[in-house]
Scaffold this motif. Structure first.
Motif, mmCIF file in Angstrom:
data_model
loop_
_atom_site.group_PDB
_atom_site.id
_atom_site.type_symbol
_atom_site.label_atom_id
_atom_site.label_comp_id
_atom_site.label_asym_id
_atom_site.label_seq_id
_atom_site.Cartn_x
_atom_site.Cartn_y
_atom_site.Cartn_z
ATOM 1 N N LEU A 25 0.833 -1.203 0.000
ATOM 2 C CA LEU A 25 0.000 0.000 0.000
ATOM 3 C C LEU A 25 0.872 1.259 0.000
ATOM 4 O O LEU A 25 0.573 2.231 -0.685
ATOM 5 N N GLU A 26 1.948 1.214 0.756
ATOM 6 C CA GLU A 26 2.839 2.379 0.838
ATOM 7 C C GLU A 26 3.487 2.671 -0.520
ATOM 8 O O GLU A 26 3.568 3.818 -0.953
ATOM 9 N N GLN A 27 3.934 1.630 -1.215
ATOM 10 C CA GLN A 27 4.541 1.831 -2.534
ATOM 11 C C GLN A 27 3.510 2.377 -3.526
ATOM 12 O O GLN A 27 3.795 3.283 -4.311
ATOM 13 N N ALA A 28 2.302 1.801 -3.496
ATOM 14 C CA ALA A 28 1.241 2.268 -4.393
ATOM 15 C C ALA A 28 0.887 3.714 -4.091
ATOM 16 O O ALA A 28 0.630 4.508 -5.011
ATOM 17 N N SER A 29 0.887 4.067 -2.835
ATOM 18 C CA SER A 29 0.600 5.441 -2.437
ATOM 19 C C SER A 29 1.632 6.394 -3.030
ATOM 20 O O SER A 29 1.297 7.448 -3.569
#
Length: 190
Positions: A25-29
């Motif tokens: 999720l952090e990378q996608a964010s």
């Protein structure tokens, strides 16, 4: 489709794309500019993302916008011969039965073609990159491409670049039947 169903669909699709790309999720964010908490809410179907937010996600993850709103397609499609509609080609003895019309996420369409004895059809040039494949199952078909004639018989297959005028003619004594597949140039986002 109801709003809750759409939110669930969007959430499932966003999560599928993220997982397929091996992203947290952090990378996608970081890639999309959409906060991690918001992405999590979208994936769980509890947030109703705006069009602007979906565009950010689509752009950041290098996906087509429609990826997130398309309903799943069935794994199997069975079309019975009696369900096919016949469309008169508007020319002498040319009948078309659309089998698999072009869809946004597929770069081809499939037709059954019937040419009555003496039947013919002239097709204007398609855009560059369009290719036609023919499979003759009954009779004899003459294909004319730029003044050159190719005679095809039962069991023959033929493929050509369709960015020039071309025509089909039944040159035999009986009805000719063929399957026509039109291949379109695949674009980045169909």
């Amino acid at each position: 489709m109801e709003k809750n169903q759409l939110n669930t669909l969007i959430g499932r699709k966003v999560k599928e794309v993220r997982k397929r790309k091996g992203l947290t999720l952090e990378q996608a964010s970081g890639m999309t500019g959409v906060s991690k908490p918001m992405l999590g809410q979208i994936e769980r179907g509890i947030s109703n993302p705006t069009v602007s937010t979906l565009w950010k996600i689509a752009s950041g993850l290098d996906e087509a916008f429609s990826t997130f709103i398309e309903e799943p397609k069935p794994d199997i499609i069975h079309i019975r011969a009696e369900e096919l509609q016949e469309l008169d080609g508007g020319h002498g003895g040319f009948v078309v039965q659309p089998v698999f019309p072009k869809e946004r996420d597929r770069s081809f369409e499939v037709f059954y073609i019937k040419l009555k004895r003496g039947g013919h059809y002239h097709s204007h040039a398609h855009q560059d990159g369009v290719e036609e494949s023919l499979f003759i199952s009954e009779g004899e078909v003459e294909v004319m491409i730029q003044e050159r004639v190719y005679t095809l018989k039962k069991g023959d297959a033929f493929r050509f670049q369709a960015n020039v005028d071309h025509s089909y003619k039944n040159g035999g004594e009986e009805q000719a039947v063929m399957t026509l597949i039109i291949h379109y140039q695949k674009e980045r986002f169909l």
